[in-house]
Design a protein around this motif. Structure first.
Motif, PDB file in Angstrom:
ATOM      1  N   ALA A  70       0.843  -1.105  -0.024  1.00 47.80           N
ATOM      2  CA  ALA A  70      -0.121  -0.166   0.142  1.00 47.80           C
ATOM      3  C   ALA A  70       0.885   1.056   0.010  1.00 47.80           C
ATOM      4  O   ALA A  70       1.762   1.291   0.829  1.00 47.80           O
ATOM      5  CB  ALA A  70      -0.953  -0.062   1.262  1.00 47.80           C
ATOM      6  N   VAL A  72       1.415   5.456  -0.377  1.00 42.03           N
ATOM      7  CA  VAL A  72       0.774   6.748   0.059  1.00 42.03           C
ATOM      8  C   VAL A  72       1.479   7.688  -1.241  1.00 42.03           C
ATOM      9  O   VAL A  72       2.563   7.677  -1.366  1.00 42.03           O
ATOM     10  CB  VAL A  72       1.189   7.304   1.129  1.00 42.03           C
ATOM     11  CG1 VAL A  72       0.594   8.572   1.524  1.00 42.03           C
ATOM     12  CG2 VAL A  72       0.644   6.354   2.507  1.00 42.03           C
ATOM     13  N   LEU A  76      -3.594  11.168  -6.006  1.00 41.73           N
ATOM     14  CA  LEU A  76      -4.370  10.052  -6.187  1.00 41.73           C
ATOM     15  C   LEU A  76      -5.087  10.107  -7.616  1.00 41.73           C
ATOM     16  O   LEU A  76      -4.874   9.091  -8.389  1.00 41.73           O
ATOM     17  CB  LEU A  76      -5.334   9.893  -5.066  1.00 41.73           C
ATOM     18  CG  LEU A  76      -5.706   8.214  -5.205  1.00 41.73           C
ATOM     19  CD1 LEU A  76      -4.481   7.304  -5.003  1.00 41.73           C
ATOM     20  CD2 LEU A  76      -6.764   7.941  -3.872  1.00 41.73           C
ATOM     21  N   TRP A  92     -11.663   1.638  -7.590  1.00 47.21           N
ATOM     22  CA  TRP A  92     -11.839   2.394  -6.209  1.00 47.21           C
ATOM     23  C   TRP A  92     -12.364   1.670  -5.039  1.00 47.21           C
ATOM     24  O   TRP A  92     -13.086   0.779  -5.445  1.00 47.21           O
ATOM     25  CB  TRP A  92     -12.435   3.711  -6.689  1.00 47.21           C
ATOM     26  CG  TRP A  92     -11.615   4.675  -7.436  1.00 47.21           C
ATOM     27  CD1 TRP A  92     -11.675   4.575  -9.045  1.00 47.21           C
ATOM     28  CD2 TRP A  92     -10.832   5.597  -7.169  1.00 47.21           C
ATOM     29  NE1 TRP A  92     -10.923   5.587  -9.441  1.00 47.21           N
ATOM     30  CE2 TRP A  92     -10.367   6.448  -8.147  1.00 47.21           C
ATOM     31  CE3 TRP A  92     -10.434   6.032  -5.924  1.00 47.21           C
ATOM     32  CZ2 TRP A  92      -9.354   7.216  -8.355  1.00 47.21           C
ATOM     33  CZ3 TRP A  92      -9.657   7.382  -5.878  1.00 47.21           C
ATOM     34  CH2 TRP A  92      -9.158   7.759  -7.134  1.00 47.21           C
ATOM     35  N   LEU A  99     -10.653   7.445   3.772  1.00 51.99           N
ATOM     36  CA  LEU A  99      -9.507   7.291   3.145  1.00 51.99           C
ATOM     37  C   LEU A  99     -10.021   7.141   1.739  1.00 51.99           C
ATOM     38  O   LEU A  99     -10.614   6.266   1.455  1.00 51.99           O
ATOM     39  CB  LEU A  99      -8.955   5.983   3.786  1.00 51.99           C
ATOM     40  CG  LEU A  99      -7.722   5.206   3.096  1.00 51.99           C
ATOM     41  CD1 LEU A  99      -6.645   6.231   3.324  1.00 51.99           C
ATOM     42  CD2 LEU A  99      -7.392   4.075   3.596  1.00 51.99           C
ATOM     43  N   ARG A 100      -9.307   7.831   0.854  1.00 48.21           N
ATOM     44  CA  ARG A 100      -9.194   7.600  -0.715  1.00 48.21           C
ATOM     45  C   ARG A 100      -8.462   6.610  -1.171  1.00 48.21           C
ATOM     46  O   ARG A 100      -7.044   6.683  -0.784  1.00 48.21           O
ATOM     47  CB  ARG A 100      -9.307   8.832  -1.429  1.00 48.21           C
ATOM     48  CG  ARG A 100     -10.419  10.019  -0.991  1.00 48.21           C
ATOM     49  CD  ARG A 100     -10.087  11.100  -2.000  1.00 48.21           C
ATOM     50  NE  ARG A 100     -10.574  10.833  -3.192  1.00 48.21           N
ATOM     51  CZ  ARG A 100      -9.744  10.959  -4.340  1.00 48.21           C
ATOM     52  NH1 ARG A 100      -8.983  11.570  -3.911  1.00 48.21           N
ATOM     53  NH2 ARG A 100     -10.301  10.712  -5.537  1.00 48.21           N
ATOM     54  N   ARG A 101      -8.727   5.337  -1.759  1.00 50.97           N
ATOM     55  CA  ARG A 101      -7.765   4.653  -2.233  1.00 50.97           C
ATOM     56  C   ARG A 101      -8.169   3.797  -3.406  1.00 50.97           C
ATOM     57  O   ARG A 101      -9.543   3.781  -3.668  1.00 50.97           O
ATOM     58  CB  ARG A 101      -7.336   3.670  -1.144  1.00 50.97           C
ATOM     59  CG  ARG A 101      -8.522   2.752  -0.872  1.00 50.97           C
ATOM     60  CD  ARG A 101      -8.003   1.927   0.471  1.00 50.97           C
ATOM     61  NE  ARG A 101      -9.310   1.085   0.736  1.00 50.97           N
ATOM     62  CZ  ARG A 101      -8.940  -0.285   1.326  1.00 50.97           C
ATOM     63  NH1 ARG A 101      -7.558  -0.559   1.617  1.00 50.97           N
ATOM     64  NH2 ARG A 101     -10.103  -1.026   1.508  1.00 50.97           N
ATOM     65  N   GLU A 113      -1.745  -1.127  -3.953  1.00 50.10           N
ATOM     66  CA  GLU A 113      -2.905  -0.063  -3.436  1.00 50.10           C
ATOM     67  C   GLU A 113      -2.169   1.347  -3.545  1.00 50.10           C
ATOM     68  O   GLU A 113      -1.124   1.325  -2.959  1.00 50.10           O
ATOM     69  CB  GLU A 113      -3.426  -0.563  -1.969  1.00 50.10           C
ATOM     70  CG  GLU A 113      -4.056   0.265  -1.321  1.00 50.10           C
ATOM     71  CD  GLU A 113      -4.512   0.028   0.125  1.00 50.10           C
ATOM     72  OE1 GLU A 113      -5.184   0.852   0.805  1.00 50.10           O
ATOM     73  OE2 GLU A 113      -4.398  -1.296   0.559  1.00 50.10           O
ATOM     74  N   PHE A 114      -2.961   2.048  -3.956  1.00 50.30           N
ATOM     75  CA  PHE A 114      -2.407   3.422  -3.639  1.00 50.30           C
ATOM     76  C   PHE A 114      -3.564   4.208  -2.869  1.00 50.30           C
ATOM     77  O   PHE A 114      -4.668   4.110  -3.167  1.00 50.30           O
ATOM     78  CB  PHE A 114      -2.151   3.981  -5.243  1.00 50.30           C
ATOM     79  CG  PHE A 114      -1.237   3.489  -6.016  1.00 50.30           C
ATOM     80  CD1 PHE A 114       0.179   3.930  -5.799  1.00 50.30           C
ATOM     81  CD2 PHE A 114      -1.472   2.486  -6.730  1.00 50.30           C
ATOM     82  CE1 PHE A 114       1.290   3.271  -6.320  1.00 50.30           C
ATOM     83  CE2 PHE A 114      -0.390   1.899  -7.503  1.00 50.30           C
ATOM     84  CZ  PHE A 114       0.908   2.042  -7.369  1.00 50.30           C
ATOM     85  N   MET A 115      -2.930   5.044  -2.163  1.00 49.18           N
ATOM     86  CA  MET A 115      -3.934   5.948  -1.144  1.00 49.18           C
ATOM     87  C   MET A 115      -3.373   7.362  -1.024  1.00 49.18           C
ATOM     88  O   MET A 115      -2.442   7.577  -1.126  1.00 49.18           O
ATOM     89  CB  MET A 115      -3.881   5.382   0.279  1.00 49.18           C
ATOM     90  CG  MET A 115      -2.733   5.121   1.149  1.00 49.18           C
ATOM     91  SD  MET A 115      -2.901   4.347   2.582  1.00 49.18           S
ATOM     92  CE  MET A 115      -3.098   2.716   2.174  1.00 49.18           C
ATOM     93  N   GLU A 116      -4.251   8.229  -0.621  1.00 53.06           N
ATOM     94  CA  GLU A 116      -4.010   9.543  -0.340  1.00 53.06           C
ATOM     95  C   GLU A 116      -4.147   9.936   1.100  1.00 53.06           C
ATOM     96  O   GLU A 116      -5.161   9.555   1.528  1.00 53.06           O
ATOM     97  CB  GLU A 116      -4.626  10.344  -1.376  1.00 53.06           C
ATOM     98  CG  GLU A 116      -4.176  11.895  -1.388  1.00 53.06           C
ATOM     99  CD  GLU A 116      -5.086  12.670  -2.566  1.00 53.06           C
ATOM    100  OE1 GLU A 116      -4.348  13.042  -3.744  1.00 53.06           O
ATOM    101  OE2 GLU A 116      -6.449  12.790  -2.368  1.00 53.06           O
TER     102      GLU A 116
END
Length: 120
Positions: A70, A72, A76, A92, A99-101, A113-116
């Motif tokens: 994951a 950050v 995003l 999405w 949490l936006r991911r 996983e990518f998250m902001e």
């Protein structure tokens, strides 16, 4: 424990070039040199800031479809657009409030996983 040094994902033999296109051209990471003794095994190491991903050749390769790193990121939406434009559909996930991911699979099917971070 202080930090995670890197995350390793498996790739099939000969999968380095397609990974270079994804991790370097699409995600914007940079290739870092492997020690000579490890370079002989194949694979690829990439880095962006403090994030390192080591892509190692595995003879009986199976992609990590559930287990995943994951990461950050600062923007995003821009990353989602880049991966989508490159043919990798982001999925999405809003199951964690605040949490936006999104998740995306690399060219070999490994889940990432990518998250902001939340604003404010």
């Amino acid at each position: 424990m202080l930090a995670i040094d890197h995350v390793q994902l498996a790739i099939p033999a000969g999968g380095e070039e397609v990974c270079r296109r994804f991790y370097i051209e699409v995600l914007g990471m940079s290739e870092i040199p492997k020690p000579a003794i490890l370079a002989a095994r194949g694979g690829l190491w990439v880095q962006s800031g403090a994030v390192q991903i080591h892509l190692g050749v595995e003879a009986d390769f199976r992609p990590a479809r559930k287990a995943h790193p994951a990461i950050v990121v600062a923007n995003l939406d821009a990353l989602a657009t880049r991966v989508s434009d490159a043919g990798h559909a982001p999925t999405w996930d809003g199951s964690i409030p605040g949490l936006r991911r999104f998740f995306v699979s690399d060219p070999h099917g490994n889940r990432i996983e990518f998250m902001e971070p939340p604003h404010g």
